[in-house]
Design an enzyme around this catalytic site. Structure first.
Site: not given
Ligand code: ADP
Ligand code: MG
Ligand code: MG
Length: 915
Positions: A363, A860, A481, A96, A107, A105, A793, A26, A880
């Site tokens: 991603r 094998c 998720h 985040r 963490m 989803g 083999s 991320k 192989y």
């Molecule tokens: P996950 O990895 O579980 O998707 P995220 O870190 O992406 O968790 O966050 C969960 C939700 O919160 C996502 O939908 C994301 O878009 C939203 N979110 C995270 N950071 C911000 C931010 N700075 N402003 C607005 N929405 C946010």
């Molecule tokens: Mg996300």
């Protein structure tokens, strides 16, 4: 001082896409998007390295980290023109999670950090939107108390007693009493009331006040996100995906942008192509006046992103394309740019704050095997990717899913659909209904196929989802998720089948007034989203021409050969269909088991229980035509492709008759008393049969047994040659430990060969003589072995058994504990133990080729179809691999991956040298 914090913003950005290991996926991609000039709220990433140091430091932030965070926070404030914790103009933040590879989803994330009694009034004044402020505040209290105050503290409340559930119950109660349907119906007063009630509840349940200072909230959130790396869900997911515990997660602290500021605000999740089918169309879901978590949590049925991808569930809802055409166009451009930039399908998150678009995530999107195949072939045609990259885009494990059955369309026509939902994961699945994840795990352990039926998709259910054949939920959207996770595994999955009412407490579900109980059978068509009652037949999915073309490409890049283990002409035919280039293991003993084995088994028993050479020879003579017939039929199917035929391997006592009827019959045929049969059988009893009188040892003690088989092989080949069919038998001697065993057997081979040539009046038969390498001593003396053997083999089952000293049939008692306690990383009978047994293999190859340069080497064992083992085999220089017919395409793909990876590794190394 270590650099723990990497800033990203529109004016300056420290990180980039290549820094995934340090910044997490991320963080690296937020940095990359900032570099590309795509609108991303400013922020900073705290490294995965910091996460590890945090844990090493007994869950305290390592030295210097806090100062770096404060510095980066200043930059964020400058860029956003707001101050964190400021009375009049307060910046809010999100914290985040984000690991190296995405764990959707699994963490935690905390939003709206910084709201407190000091900042709230100013924020209301500034935005003129009191509703928005209290909506954000109630979200902060919910997330923070759940993630920071409860989960991160290791508190494990009973089912239904978690703080989040309790807070949500308050909200649901309020909504019910006021007759509201959606969260968006809540008024300012309602939200204010909720915030007050929430704080009281937090105090009551967690015995601590909700923190009212912004910095305290921030540190708490950062620590909690680190700790969520070791949360239950995350750990379970890592086990399944094989992600190492040592990677750690990064934390992304980012300026909040708000999708919940009113009707010109929104949030959404989208894919640049359809992740379930691969269809080349921008695809996604959005919600007006909401924060991002609302979409992925599947609380409301989200709206479709555009007109072209509406489905039965969201037909009636407005698309973003219609509702906000200008912003949609902007988003559409960005997603196209991102896909071109990354040259792969992207999974994106965005938020619109009062008419301004922000990107929050991009991603590489998880996809089904079908989608992976279609996207790879499309992108190749579009010129977006090269052939080797197209080959790499499908994981060998995903191929398994493509080879899996789909619901038979003919049978489906006459079946009645009981419910429809969204096609979240493809393929077909039939199984018994279970309503709880634990039950899915339990039933699966007992060999039952199950369909996990849940009210909504929930990441807590990972283990159960994994165990289930298919997943069905009543609520949730395509981007939820759990749908993402199911898709990543290529699981058949239907979400949001609204007609179903699930009652997990009583263990039943109702559809249209009809009740289904736990254990009842359902069939899912995950490609279409249809649910059927009862079991429907499945068919094979490989006839797809795209699949065939893809496999052609695979073979173009593959260097390692792929054969199949097959014991019958039917298996051999299947293997050829799947692209096997020969048979790596044909076990002669197979004809003594199962269907049609009565007669040959009877003769074998006669042979085994014979007392004299004459008796034995007479039985062998009769057995001869069966053995020859079987070998001939298989050689014929393979049409000149090599067939490795292993001489009789198992300990003889396995065949001794135990039942009286059989003993009597045998006694009569040999003209002896039943008692005598029992005695002779007992004489064959061994204490340790796996290391007893078996394999080549039989050929040494009873040369006539080898002789019969060798004659059968040569005569089968000779007859085929006479019939103008090519035949290449390879005679394989099992369980050898010394070259002199081979010399003994080779004398027989040479003699019979001559006899058969003259009998059939032939000049030659193409054949090879070689040995199985499955005893460590044979590896040590491989140079000598190769002087006699033209091929090796590796029988990796036995080699692993004898190398470890683990009895393969008895591992049930301890292997589980070995894996759980991490004494061993993996089951060595499923994937080659590269560190240990791998050394034996490498040594045997090097030594063998030192005396015979063109020594052919195969494997094998069971592991021949395991992708990691296939890659190892390529590196070790095998000729192989051989695996079960159904795994042949998987092995072919894994072999192509091995070649491509090795050559791109070499290119990288060459580049480094130049520098
Ligand atoms: P996950 O990895 O579980 O998707 P995220 O870190 O992406 O968790 O966050 C969960 C939700 O919160 C996502 O939908 C994301 O878009 C939203 N979110 C995270 N950071 C911000 C931010 N700075 N402003 C607005 N929405 C946010
Ligand atoms: Mg996300
Ligand atoms: Mg063996």
């Amino acid at each position: 001082m270590k650099k723990y914090v990497y800033f990203f913003g529109s004016r300056k950005t420290d990180g980039k896409a290549e820094m995934k290991n340090l910044l997490g996926g991320k963080g690296a991609n937020l940095a990359e998007m900032s570099r590309l000039g795509i609108p991303v709220p400013a922020g900073f990433t705290i490294t995965t390295d910091c996460c590890n140091d945090y844990f090493a430091n007994r869950a305290r932030f390592p030295e210097g980290m806090k100062e770096q965070v404060k510095k980066a926070l200043k930059l964020v404030e400058e860029e956003m023109g707001m101050r964190f914790g400021d009375r009049d103009n307060s910046l809010l933040l999100s914290s985040r999670s984000g690991a190296r590879s995405s764990m959707p989803g699994m963490m935690e994330t905390v939003l709206n950090i910084g709201l407190c009694s000091k900042t709230i009034p100013g924020l209301i004044k500034k935005t003129g939107n009191e509703r928005f402020v209290f909506d954000s505040y109630r979200r902060l209290i919910t997330m923070y108390s759940d993630v920071v105050m409860e989960k991160a503290e290791g508190i494990e409340p009973e089912e239904g007693k978690g703080i989040r559930v309790q807070l949500e119950a308050i909200m649901d109660g309020l909504k019910r009493s006021k007759g509201y349907k959606n969260d968006t119906d809540l008024k300012v007063e309602d939200l204010k009331y909720l915030c007050d009630e929430y704080k009281k509840k937090v105090m009551e349940v967690l015995d601590r006040p909700f923190p009212d200072d912004p910095m305290g909230q921030l540190w708490g959130s950062i620590g909690a996100v680190f700790k969520s790396w070791n949360g239950k869900r995350a750990v379970a997911y890592r086990r399944i995906e094989g992600i190492p515990d040592t990677w750690g997660t990064a934390v992304n602290v980012q300026a909040m942008v708000f999708g919940n500021m009113g009707d010109s605000s929104a949030t959404g999740v989208a894919f640049t192509r359809n992740p379930a089918t691969g269809d080349k169309r921008f695809y996604g879901e959005w919600l007006p006046n909401a924060q991002g978590e609302d979409v992925v949590a599947g609380i409301r049925t989200p709206n479709p992103i555009n007109e072209a991808t509406k489905n039965e569930q969201n037909m009636h809802l407005p698309s973003l394309e219609k509702a906000m055409p200008g912003l949609y166009r902007q988003l559409h451009d960005i997603q196209r740019r991102l896909e071109r930039h990354y040259r792969d399908m992207q999974d994106i998150e965005f938020t619109i704050q009062e008419g301004k678009l922000y990107m929050l995530q991009t991603r590489i999107g998880k996809r089904t095997g079908t989608a992976a195949l279609n996207m790879a072939m499309d992108m190749l045609k579009e010129g977006l990717i090269s052939e080797p990259i197209a080959v790499m885009r499908l994981k060998p494990e995903q191929l398994d899913e493509l080879l899996h059955p789909i619901v038979d369309p003919r049978a489906e026509k006459t079946a009645t659909i009981i419910a429809r939902g969204l096609p979240a994961g493809p393929g077909g699945a039939s199984g018994h209904i279970v309503f709880r994840a634990e039950d899915a795990v339990e039933w699966e352990k007992n060999g039952k196929k199950v369909i996990l039926v849940r009210e909504e998709t929930n990441p807590e259910d990972v283990a159960g989802m994994r165990a289930a054949e298919g997943i069905l939920t009543a609520r949730g959207g395509m981007t939820s998720h759990a749908a993402l996770v199911a898709r990543g595994w290529g699981k058949c999955c239907i979400v949001g089948a609204g007609a179903i009412h699930v009652d997990p407490v009583d263990g039943k579900m109702t559809v249209d007034g009809k009740t289904y109980k736990e254990g009842d059978i359902l069939t899912l068509n995950g490609t279409k989203g249809y649910v059927y009652e009862g079991r429907i037949g499945m068919i094979d999915a490989t006839e797809n021409p795209r699949f065939q073309n893809f496999m052609k490409l695979v073979d173009k890049y593959r260097k390692l050969g792929v054969r199949a283990n097959a014991d019958t002409p039917a298996d051999a035919a299947t293997a050829r269909n799947f692209g096997a280039e020969g048979i790596g293991l044909f076990r002669t003993e197979h004809m003594f088991y199962g269907e049609n084995s009565e007669k040959p088994l009877f003769l074998l028993r006669q042979m085994i229980l014979s007392n004299t050479v004459e008796e034995r020879k007479s039985a062998l003579d009769k057995l001869f035509s069966y053995v020859k017939g079987d070998i001939k039929a298989t050689l014929k199917v393979m049409q000149g492709l090599p067939v490795t035929i292993r001489l009789l391997d198992p300990p003889l006592h396995e065949f001794v008759p135990q039942e009286e009827v059989q003993q009597k019959e045998l006694a009569d045929s040999l003209g002896i008393d039943v008692k005598e049969i029992v005695i002779r059988g007992e004489l064959l009893h061994e204490l340790n049969p796996m290391m007893g009188h078996r394999g080549v040892r039989l050929g040494i003690t009873y040369p006539e047994v080898s002789e019969m088989q060798i004659r059968a092989i040569f005569e089968a080949a000779a007859e085929l040659i006479k019939e103008k069919t090519k035949a290449i038998p390879e005679i394989m001697i099992p369980v050898t430990c010394d070259v002199n065993e081979l010399k003994e057997q080779d004398k027989i081979i040479k003699r019979i060969y001559k006899e058969v040539l003259s009998k059939f009046n032939l000049r030659k038969i193409d054949y090879k003589m070689g040995t199985m390498i499955e005893i460590p001593r044979a590896c040590l003396l491989a140079d000598e072995m190769a002087e006699e053997a033209e091929f090796f083999s590796f029988g990796t089952n036995d080699l692993t058994q004898m190398g470890f000293g683990f009895s393969r049939d008895d591992i049930g008692g301890f292997l589980g504990a070995y894996l759980e306690k991490k004494i061993l990383k993996a089951d060595p009978f499923q994937t080659i133990d590269q560190e240990g047994i791998g050394q034996l293999i490498e040594m045997a190859i090097t030594k063998g080729r030192s005396t015979r340069k063109d020594l052919k080497v195969g494997i094998c064992g069971e592991q021949g179809g395991d992708p990691a083992s296939v890659k190892f085999c390529y590196k070790a220089g095998l000729t192989y691999v051989s695996c079960s017919p159904y795994r042949v395409p998987i092995a072919r793909l894994a072999a192509a991956h091995a070649t491509i990876e090795a050559s791109s590794g070499k290119k990288k190394a060459a580049k480094k040298k130049k520098r």
